[in-house]
Design an enzyme around this catalytic site. Structure first.
Site, PDB file in Angstrom:
ATOM      1  N   GLU A 105      55.905  86.998  40.611  1.00 24.51           N
ATOM      2  CA  GLU A 105      55.698  85.672  39.660  1.00 24.51           C
ATOM      3  C   GLU A 105      54.313  85.054  40.023  1.00 24.51           C
ATOM      4  OE1 GLU A 105      57.046  86.253  36.957  1.00 24.51           O
ATOM      5  OE2 GLU A 105      58.742  87.769  37.282  1.00 24.51           O
ATOM      6  N   ASP A 183      58.510  98.287  35.703  1.00 24.17           N
ATOM      7  CA  ASP A 183      57.541  98.729  34.477  1.00 24.17           C
ATOM      8  C   ASP A 183      56.083  98.127  35.065  1.00 24.17           C
ATOM      9  OD1 ASP A 183      58.419  95.937  35.405  1.00 24.17           O
ATOM     10  OD2 ASP A 183      58.279  95.238  33.270  1.00 24.17           O
ATOM     11  N   GLU A 277      68.560  91.050  26.064  1.00 26.06           N
ATOM     12  CA  GLU A 277      68.121  91.427  27.224  1.00 26.06           C
ATOM     13  C   GLU A 277      68.450  92.818  27.635  1.00 26.06           C
ATOM     14  OE1 GLU A 277      66.517  89.030  30.317  1.00 26.06           O
ATOM     15  OE2 GLU A 277      65.704  89.988  28.319  1.00 26.06           O
ATOM     16  N   GLU A 295      57.329  91.124  25.221  1.00 28.67           N
ATOM     17  CA  GLU A 295      56.794  92.587  25.376  1.00 28.67           C
ATOM     18  C   GLU A 295      56.595  93.336  23.888  1.00 28.67           C
ATOM     19  OE1 GLU A 295      57.582  91.184  29.460  1.00 28.67           O
ATOM     20  OE2 GLU A 295      58.681  91.041  27.450  1.00 28.67           O
ATOM     21  N   THR A 381      49.705  92.245  33.216  1.00 30.08           N
ATOM     22  CA  THR A 381      51.049  92.166  32.939  1.00 30.08           C
ATOM     23  C   THR A 381      51.502  90.711  32.246  1.00 30.08           C
ATOM     24  OG1 THR A 381      53.274  93.006  33.473  1.00 30.08           O
ATOM     25  CG2 THR A 381      52.271  91.613  35.080  1.00 30.08           C
TER      26      THR A 381
END
Length: 690
Positions: A105, A183, A277, A295, A381
């Protein structure tokens, strides 16, 4: 044409107003904290707010939201605000904090922006840093991480798992999908080729992509399978992070499956306002939270740019309207705690400003209206922008000679064809694909639908049956009932069950005392294993799977586990119960009873433990709650009744406990002893005698 222009202007202005509301709320109420708490109208400072588990690992006390938003300010033509934000970053932000943060992150949110002013975990950002600084060490080490994951793929299926032990290289979770946990690996293989011009990354991506389309893609669904046995679906639900995948398929030029999956996701948002979620193959809510993830907006933007189909502008319009209707609050935008109830969570993650508004603004903008040529950049991302010119800035590192196995090339292996190539002279081609899934979730379907319009639904029901998902699955609630003084059965918490461990509807567990696990998440070696023996362990949700925690605590000698939610403010009154599931591996070895408490109930339980030190509880189905059924019986081994001064700290009393039954007439009678077992009628209390 004029109509479209006015339409663009209207929604672009609305998106700018929404961004101003969110960004100004952060600056006014939260800065220099990492994130805004939009319901409390204050900043979230790690260590000053209740711990939320691994969610807090993105917070490093470095004004995360400000840094994450910098290039959004540029793209939205807010250059004065950008200049002021850069000054604040240089003046105020420090990285010398003694705090553990998420490498991933921090890389994508902080380093991911810093590279513009100059983990697979990390190839785009680290390669950019090397090529801008001239020091190859960053790219070399990030590439080594990519090499390891490539080498660890299952050679028979070319799939990878979702969690790997970085110390020994073993897969911890062997379920393979395209959502949470994996992902960004697939995304960065494709984008590393685009950014760095290195065919090794493209070849690897194509190899994995062929496997994904063979095993995981079940249009329009993307279902996790076992990496070693990919013909087996390991779960009957999907997580919301897979919503990025249609956008990645657009980059590859594979539009048909991208359109199919995106349409499925859009139908889910029509049913629930936002993507939960996690949701089942029949589009029921599995996990109800929605933390304002971007997303779906990301894939909507890429599909519009690829097809030019105004349908995707309408999808973007629905995103804007639902954010304003269901997430907007006076101090910004609040995450949705449960899409079924619409309740809010005191949370506005930095990615909301970094990604959501960027994709929405780009969706309603022409290239000429942007301050940069967007085609000269590639999105990370976290939707930060890296210049593709980096591929010629400096040659790639030469430390990797790993070549992928040979595979059959297809139309899209080395190029991304235009929409005209995909469906020449047929602008309605995308619509014909979407129409097959138009009434997927039942929303808007005519009562007498034709057999053709039912084909998509029928196919999904077949998938659900193969996955062994009952059509109407109900969660049987459990309770945690506090038995010891001063609670005496009067304090009861509603709890969620698990699909593994002791089935409390069939087997009684009995009274046990509770104790916190150390570490509290139970995701590492249990440090208080000796003390935990014979107790029900309390463990915080997060950092690792429920099954992994349960195994570890069972091995330490715990007789049961109560998991406590790490999401601040959640409660059984506001959030529907869910059933804990395994980790994709067999769970027959887990034999202790398990229960799940939301954070409010968990906080009350842990506070009782801190105050009274010894707290005895019962785990049982809600329908069997003690005190409700006057005929119910509870058998307790004599050894379960401690002779020490449990609950006997009252004034002027001895420390010898006696067991009594409180009858309906409130008279006190002594219960009988039967062959070493105390047979206790409901209402039995343990009191101290003078």
């Amino acid at each position: 044409m004029l109509h479209i222009l006015i339409y663009f202007i209207f929604f672009r202005d609305q998106i700018l107003e929404m961004f101003d509301h969110a960004y100004n709320s952060y600056m006014d109420y939260a800065y220099p904290a990492d994130e805004l708490m939009p319901l409390s109208c204050r900043g979230r400072v790690r260590g000053l707010e209740p711990n939320r588990g691994d969610i807090d690992d993105s917070l490093g006390k470095f004004s995360l939201t400000l840094i994450d938003t910098l290039d959004t300010l540029v793209l939205l033509n807010k250059l004065d605000e950008f200049e002021e934000a850069v000054k604040k970053t240089v003046r105020d932000v420090r990285f010398d904090n003694d705090i553990v943060v998420s490498v991933f992150e921090t890389n994508i949110r902080v380093l991911g922006y810093m590279r513009m002013i100059p983990h697979c975990t990390m190839i785009l950002e680290f390669a950019a840093l090397s090529r801008l600084s001239g020091d190859p060490i960053f790219e070399e080490n990030a590439r080594k991480a990519m090499d390891v994951l490539w080498e660890k793929r299952q050679r028979g299926s070319d799939l990878v798992g979702t969690v790997i032990n970085i110390h020994n290289g073993d897969w911890v979770r062997r379920d393979s999908g395209v959502g949470a946990g994996i992902d960004s690996y697939y995304e960065y293989l494709m984008k590393a080729y685009i950014l760095l011009g290195d065919k090794v990354y493209l070849n690897r991506f194509n190899t994995h992509y062929s496997a994904i389309m063979k095993y995981i893609s079940q249009p329009p669904l993307l279902l996790n399978v076992h990496m070693h046995n990919p013909t087996v679906n390991v779960r009957s639900w999907m997580d919301s992070l897979l919503a990025f995948f249609p956008g990645l398929q657009v980059l590859r030029g594979d539009l048909k499956p991208a359109i199919e999956t995106h349409e499925m996701l859009y139908q889910v948002t029509k049913q629930h306002n936002f993507l939960p979620e996690a949701f089942t193959t029949e589009f029921r809510v599995h996990w109800g939270q929605h933390p304002l993830r971007p997303e779906f907006a990301e894939s909507t933007y890429f599909l519009y740019k690829a097809t030019g189909d105004p349908y995707y502008l309408k999808v973007g319009q629905s995103i804007v309207e639902k954010l304003n209707t269901h997430a907007r609050v006076p101090c910004g935008f609040a995450a949705v705690q449960d899409v079924r109830t619409g309740t809010h969570e005191d949370r506005m993650d930095s990615f909301f400003l970094a990604e959501m508004f960027k994709y929405l603004y780009l969706l309603f903008s022409e290239k000429s209206q942007l301050p940069i040529n967007i085609d000269d950049y590639i999105f990370t991302t976290e939707a930060h922008l890296l210049p593709v010119s980096l591929s010629t800035t400096q040659p790639p590192c030469h430390t990797n000679n790993t070549e992928p196995q040979a595979h059959e090339d297809d139309l899209f292996s080395y190029s991304c064809p235009s929409a005209q190539t995909l469906f020449p002279n047929n602008p309605t081609f995308a619509k014909t694909i979407r129409d097959s899934y138009k009434y997927l979730t039942g929303v808007g379907r005519a009562q007498q639908a034709s057999s053709d319009s039912q084909k998509g639904v029928y196919k999904l029901k077949l998938v659900a049956e193969v996955s062994h998902t009952p059509e109407h699955e109900e969660v049987v609630p459990l309770i945690v009932q506090l038995i010891s003084p001063p609670f005496l059965g009067q304090t009861v918490f509603t709890a969620g069950p698990a699909k593994f461990g002791t089935d409390l509807t069939k087997q009684q567990h009995g009274v046990s005392s509770i104790m916190k696990s150390v570490p509290y998440t139970a995701c590492g070696p249990i440090e208080n294993a000796v003390e935990l023996q014979g107790h029900i362990a309390l463990a915080l949700r997060g950092d690792c799977m429920f099954a992994a925690k349960a195994r570890r605590l069972q091995e330490a000698g715990a007789t049961g586990v109560i998991f406590i939610d790490h999401r601040e403010g959640s409660s059984s009154a506001d959030t529907p119960l869910f059933q804990m599931v395994g980790d994709g591996e067999p769970t027959d070895d887990i034999t202790v009873p398990l229960a799940f408490l939301f954070s409010k109930e968990g906080a009350t339980l842990t506070a009782a433990l801190e105050e009274h030190h010894n707290v005895d509880v019962l785990l049982l189905p809600k329908e069997k709650q003690l005190g409700k059924d006057p005929e119910s019986r509870l058998l307790l081994p004599v050894t379960d009744l401690r002779s020490e001064n449990a609950g006997c700290a009252m004034e002027n009393v001895s420390t010898k406990p006696r067991l009594y039954h409180l009858s309906s007439s409130r008279g006190i009678t002594s219960p009988p002893l039967v062959k070493g077992v105390l047979s206790c009628i409901v209402g039995t209390i343990l009191i101290c005698t003078k």
